[in-house]
Design an enzyme around this catalytic site. Structure first.
Site, PDB file in Angstrom:
ATOM      1  N   ILE A  55     -15.849  -3.066   5.086  1.00 17.18           N
ATOM      2  CA  ILE A  55     -15.443  -3.608   3.778  1.00 17.18           C
ATOM      3  C   ILE A  55     -15.245  -5.117   3.810  1.00 17.18           C
ATOM      4  O   ILE A  55     -15.283  -5.772   2.763  1.00 17.18           O
ATOM      5  CB  ILE A  55     -14.179  -2.875   3.274  1.00 17.18           C
ATOM      6  CG1 ILE A  55     -13.997  -3.090   1.772  1.00 17.18           C
ATOM      7  CG2 ILE A  55     -12.927  -3.329   4.043  1.00 17.18           C
ATOM      8  CD1 ILE A  55     -13.072  -2.137   1.097  1.00 17.18           C
ATOM      9  N   TYR A 143       1.993  -4.486   3.091  1.00 14.56           N
ATOM     10  CA  TYR A 143       1.268  -3.348   2.495  1.00 14.56           C
ATOM     11  C   TYR A 143       1.485  -3.343   0.985  1.00 14.56           C
ATOM     12  O   TYR A 143       0.532  -3.251   0.200  1.00 14.56           O
ATOM     13  CB  TYR A 143       1.784  -2.059   3.134  1.00 14.56           C
ATOM     14  CG  TYR A 143       1.139  -0.786   2.651  1.00 14.56           C
ATOM     15  CD1 TYR A 143      -0.188  -0.499   2.938  1.00 14.56           C
ATOM     16  CD2 TYR A 143       1.877   0.160   1.941  1.00 14.56           C
ATOM     17  CE1 TYR A 143      -0.770   0.695   2.520  1.00 14.56           C
ATOM     18  CE2 TYR A 143       1.306   1.357   1.522  1.00 14.56           C
ATOM     19  CZ  TYR A 143      -0.020   1.624   1.811  1.00 14.56           C
ATOM     20  OH  TYR A 143      -0.581   2.802   1.399  1.00 14.56           O
TER      21      TYR A 143
HETATM   22  C1  AKB Z   1       2.455   4.948   4.022  1.00 15.04           C
HETATM   23  O1  AKB Z   1       3.457   5.576   4.394  1.00 15.04           O
HETATM   24  O2  AKB Z   1       2.194   3.785   4.372  1.00 15.04           O
HETATM   25  C2  AKB Z   1       1.504   5.624   3.054  1.00 15.04           C
HETATM   26  C3  AKB Z   1       1.871   5.341   1.635  1.00 15.04           C
HETATM   27  C4  AKB Z   1       3.008   6.022   1.014  1.00 15.04           C
HETATM   28  O3  AKB Z   1       1.220   4.576   1.000  1.00 15.04           O
HETATM   29  N1  AKB Z   1       1.483   7.030   3.310  1.00 15.04           N
END
Ligand code: AKB
Length: 318
Positions: A55, A143
């Site tokens: 990607i 994230y």
């Molecule tokens: C994580 O725990 O990072 C993933 C999510 C909830 O996005 N499973």
């Protein structure tokens, strides 16, 4: 007939979504996109085409789209929350750089794009109970930052360039097929493996840590149904809250003990995962998904637990 490219087809979601889509769109191409070192194997390899797609390389995405006449891309490439904290630059490169590459190819070649967001797109200042669809999103993890950026970028490509982008915010996903790697919610998968293997489970999160979770069959259905939804009904696009169950470690442990009475759990906390989990919602309100595209989960904790234990016993020969 759809021609679909799945980027990240050998991962936790991709391995099952590819097979499910191949079952639905027979006759079309459902192409398993993978990176070297994560080649498809077995039925995933044998049941349809596969193609190397990194990607972070837009040319590779474009080549696969041209070769298979792709009209829909499922972009499942990401580092999960805990592992992303260890490698934030790579998390951004894949989560945001990779999404940008995908959206640019989709704009040029007129593809629809599904990119999952997550409960990780919320943060400590978000209302934690029954978190609304439209609310504060100020995550503290890389994230989460990539997920919020992804939601905004996907909405921008929809309004500015008419790219058909759609998405859901996945809770922790539970499955007996391909294990997750590096997530905060992984304990809710690992606990079933420990129960079936007859091992004592060391829980990395403390009692009272509630998070939304979902059984994989419901998650796959959500990813497919949102892409099939009537666009004239959609007020939102990126991303919809979806929910099916919320529990803490004590609740899932007690449920498994109903079926495996000798099962034991102890606590061995992981401070990083605990801090991430504490910043995420306890439960989501998925009213908008229910109203705009008739989302409805089928699995609760009880029928998921029965199914997980039965299938893991077969898988592990236990
Ligand atoms: C994580 O725990 O990072 C993933 C999510 C909830 O996005 N499973």
């Amino acid at each position: 007939m759809k021609n679909i490219l799945i980027i990240g087809a050998t991962g936790q979601i991709g391995s099952e979504l590819t097979m499910k889509l191949r079952g639905i769109y027979t006759g079309g191409n459902v192409v398993a996109g993978y990176i070297p070192g994560a080649e498809p194997k077995g039925i995933l390899l044998e049941s349809g085409p596969s193609h190397i797609v990194d990607i972070t390389n837009p040319t590779m995405i474009a080549e696969a789209v041209d070769k298979y006449n792709i009209d829909t891309i499922y972009n499942l490439a990401a580092l999960l929350s805990a592992v992303a904290e260890a490698r934030p630059q790579l998390a951004w490169k894949i989560g945001v750089g990779g999404l940008y590459n995908t959206l640019e190819v989709a704009r040029e070649k007129k593809c629809a794009v599904f990119t999952p967001s997550s409960i990780g797109s919320f943060g400590p200042t978000t209302p934690h109970d029954k978190t609304p669809q439209d609310t504060i999103q100020r995550p503290k993890t890389i994230y989460g930052v990539t997920k919020v950026t992804g939601e905004l970028l996907s909405d921008y490509y929809a309004s500015r360039f008419s790219v058909d982008t759609r998405s859901v915010r996945f809770p922790g996903l539970i499955s007996y097929v391909t294990p997750p790697g590096g997530g905060t919610t992984d304990y809710a998968v690992d606990i079933y493996y420990a129960a079936v293997k007859g091992e004592t489970f060391k829980c990395p999160l403390k009692q009272g840590t509630f998070m939304d979770m979902m059984y994989m069959p419901d998650a796959l259905r959500a990813a497919i149904e949102i892409m099939e939804a009537d666009p004239s009904r959609l007020i939102h696009r990126n991303s919809f809250n979806i929910a099916s169950m919320s529990f803490d470690p004590e609740i899932i442990y007690a449920k498994i003990k109903e079926y495996v009475p000798d099962f034991k759990m102890i606590y061995e906390l992981d401070p990083l995962r605990q801090a991430i989990a504490d910043s995420w919602p306890d439960s989501l309100d998925d009213e908008c998904a229910r109203n705009e595209w008739d989302w409805k989960p089928e699995f609760d904790l009880d029928n998921m637990t029965k199914d997980m234990l039965a299938n893991l016993k077969l898988k592990l020969n236990a």
